[in-house]
Enzyme design. Structure first.
Site, PDB file in Angstrom:
ATOM      1  N   SER A  54     -20.694  41.025  16.916  1.00 47.24           N
ATOM      2  CA  SER A  54     -20.621  40.377  15.625  1.00 47.24           C
ATOM      3  C   SER A  54     -20.839  41.313  14.441  1.00 47.24           C
ATOM      4  O   SER A  54     -20.494  40.962  13.315  1.00 47.24           O
ATOM      5  CB  SER A  54     -21.639  39.242  15.562  1.00 47.24           C
ATOM      6  OG  SER A  54     -22.954  39.753  15.678  1.00 47.24           O
ATOM      7  N   LYS A  83     -26.015  44.481   7.680  1.00 49.31           N
ATOM      8  CA  LYS A  83     -25.414  43.248   8.204  1.00 49.31           C
ATOM      9  C   LYS A  83     -26.054  42.061   7.506  1.00 49.31           C
ATOM     10  O   LYS A  83     -27.283  42.019   7.332  1.00 49.31           O
ATOM     11  CB  LYS A  83     -25.670  43.186   9.722  1.00 49.31           C
ATOM     12  CG  LYS A  83     -25.017  42.023  10.436  1.00 49.31           C
ATOM     13  CD  LYS A  83     -25.273  42.134  11.943  1.00 49.31           C
ATOM     14  CE  LYS A  83     -24.605  41.025  12.729  1.00 49.31           C
ATOM     15  NZ  LYS A  83     -24.814  41.157  14.190  1.00 49.31           N
ATOM     16  N   SER A  98     -23.617  43.084  20.121  1.00 55.63           N
ATOM     17  CA  SER A  98     -23.044  43.066  18.767  1.00 55.63           C
ATOM     18  C   SER A  98     -23.108  44.362  17.981  1.00 55.63           C
ATOM     19  O   SER A  98     -22.426  44.487  16.971  1.00 55.63           O
ATOM     20  CB  SER A  98     -23.690  41.965  17.937  1.00 55.63           C
ATOM     21  OG  SER A  98     -23.056  40.757  18.228  1.00 55.63           O
TER      22      SER A  98
HETATM   23  N1  GLN Z   1     -20.726  38.504  21.542  1.00 63.60           N
HETATM   24  C1  GLN Z   1     -22.012  38.000  21.912  1.00 63.60           C
HETATM   25  C2  GLN Z   1     -22.143  36.566  21.484  1.00 63.60           C
HETATM   26  O1  GLN Z   1     -21.229  36.056  20.941  1.00 63.60           O
HETATM   27  C3  GLN Z   1     -23.090  38.855  21.326  1.00 63.60           C
HETATM   28  C4  GLN Z   1     -23.486  38.530  19.946  1.00 63.60           C
HETATM   29  C5  GLN Z   1     -24.559  39.412  19.401  1.00 63.60           C
HETATM   30  O2  GLN Z   1     -24.965  40.399  20.026  1.00 63.60           O
HETATM   31  N2  GLN Z   1     -25.093  39.007  18.254  1.00 63.60           N
HETATM   32  O3  GLN Z   1     -23.132  35.935  21.688  1.00 63.60           O
END
Ligand code: GLN
Length: 445
Positions: free
Chosen positions: A122, A47, A146
């Site tokens: 994400s 990532k 994420s």
């Molecule tokens: N969807 C969550 C957010 O937007 C989690 C993001 C993540 O785990 N990096 O904050």
């Protein structure tokens, strides 16, 4: 796989937009310098919020345009020492903020099972790369879901380790009291193998814990009859897609048939999880992202006065979702509002943690769905931040509490979209998750 095999596979899957950076010269060098170890010759996608020496770091943001990192994250150094080859950097929501991978400066990644659907986020690019079979496995980061949510949407296995289990040295900070790096794989065994390599204390990350790392792979098999599993009633409420509930309930029945003791439990403050998570994570993000000022990293918006440079850099460098989080975070921390938002959220976080600690006095693990629905259509929640945030309802608690959690596939809905089941265990009990995950994988065969 050779470099050219890999590159042609990626080219074939170009429209999924899983990768945002593959450097052929760098890749050739990596193929020539493989270490001997348990992961020898395996390709890993990373990532693009994790530092890899020699490659750019973008966080899928204009803000880091052209920024090359001078060092590799601890997890990358450990993987390379074990023989892994870094394939390239994958797509994500800008600075890991999002649940669909649609907030990327490089355009969205698309679902590996159905291109008209979101990849999830994400860590969308990493899960799509594994889902499409472009790499052996991938790394993602999980702040509120994420790794697990996109894993669930793409039918792969995603693990968020316990807070403190894996070093975050070289991971770009989003919300420091939640962030963890985790593996995305096809199987539970692979997940156990990767965690075994990347886990452990690192003096360069003060939050990494000095606790022993068990041999996860050697301990994968344990009979179902040795487990008591809690099913929290709050995780099967309003808004859940009936097929998701059905698939997870079927998994629980299989587990009971195999000999596990199943009990209903209650996590009464679950409904506050989303509010607490978005208040605290935005507060932490607003502070962590203050460093992008046009001086130290990548993009600079103007060369006029200093004030103007700061203003233009941050106005032009960040996308809309990141700005929304910074403003929300600054607001909840501002004097006059701090007590009623940030302070209050911290207190509720503590209460949620107590809910979990109480339940873990009675059970070895908790099983829930990973997400209320299967992958949604691209664009569907883009203009409705609340709807997007609510998708994280089942995943944020593990981050609030700091416990490990895994998503693994347990079937498909009528459109053929994967359904994910989540296993949570007490802190540093990843082996329980791997053992239960192995049993659940067995039920799918
Ligand atoms: N969807 C969550 C957010 O937007 C989690 C993001 C993540 O785990 N990096 O904050």
């Amino acid at each position: 796989m050779s470099v050219s095999d890999f590159l042609s596979k990626v080219a074939l899957h170009k429209e999924y937009n899983a990768f945002i950076q593959i450097d052929e010269i760098d890749l050739n060098k990596r193929f020539e310098n493989i270490c001997d170890g348990p992961l020898k010759g395996e390709l890993v996608a990373v990532k693009d919020n994790i530092c890899v020496e020699g490659l750019n770091l973008t966080c899928a943001s204009k803000m880091l345009d052209g920024f090359k990192v001078p060092y590799s994250a601890t997890v990358i150094q450990k993987l390379e020492k074990a023989g892994a080859i870094i394939a390239g950097k994958t797509n994500l929501d800008e600075f890991a903020m999002g649940s669909s991978n649609e907030f990327s400066y490089f355009g969205p990644a698309f679902n590996s099972v159905d291109k008209s659907r979101v990849a999830g986020g994400s860590s969308g690019g990493s899960t799509v790369a594994v889902g499409c079979g472009l790499v052996d496995y991938a790394l993602g980061s999980d702040t509120g879901g994420s790794v697990r949510q996109p894993a669930s949407f793409n039918g792969v296995v995603g693990l968020k380790p316990s807070y403190g289990r894996v070093s975050r040295y070289g991971l770009v900070a989003f919300a420091s009291s939640f962030d963890q790096i985790g593996p995305i794989t096809k199987t539970v065994e692979q997940s156990a193998k990767i965690l075994g390599v990347i886990a452990g204390h690192d003096p360069l990350d003060a939050t990494s814990m000095d606790v022993p790392v068990p041999d996860y792979v050697a301990n994968l098999k344990r009979p179902a009859s040795e487990f008591t599993i809690g099913i929290p009633k709050e995780y099967f409420g309003e808004g859940i897609q009936p097929e998701v509930e059905e698939a997870v309930r079927k998994t629980i029945i299989n587990m009971e048939t195999a000999g596990a003791k199943i009990i209903e439990v209650s996590l009464p403050h679950t409904e506050y999880g989303i509010a607490v998570y978005y208040i605290i994570s935005s507060a932490e993000a607003s502070s962590n992202l203050a460093r992008y000022d046009g001086v130290r990293y990548g993009f600079r918006g103007s060369d006029e006065s200093m004030d103007e440079m700061f203003r233009q850099t941050r106005a032009k460098g960040f996308g809309s979702e990141v700005k929304r989080r910074i403003m929300l975070g600054t607001y909840v921390l501002s004097s006059g509002y701090y007590d009623s938002f940030y302070g209050q959220a911290q207190k509720v976080r503590r209460i949620i943690k107590e809910d979990y600690l109480n339940v873990f006095k009675k059970v070895d693990a908790i099983i829930t769905p990973t997400t209320p629905t299967t992958a949604f259509k691209s664009g569907e929640k883009l203009t409705d931040p609340m709807a997007m945030y609510l998708n994280d309802i089942y995943t944020v608690s593990a981050n609030l509490v700091g416990i490990p959690a895994m998503s693994l596939p347990v079937g498909n809905d009528k459109n053929g979209l994967p359904i994910g089941c989540q296993i949570m265990a007490p802190s540093f009990k990843e082996e329980t998750i791997f053992q239960l995950g192995t049993l659940i994988e067995g039920f799918q065969k």
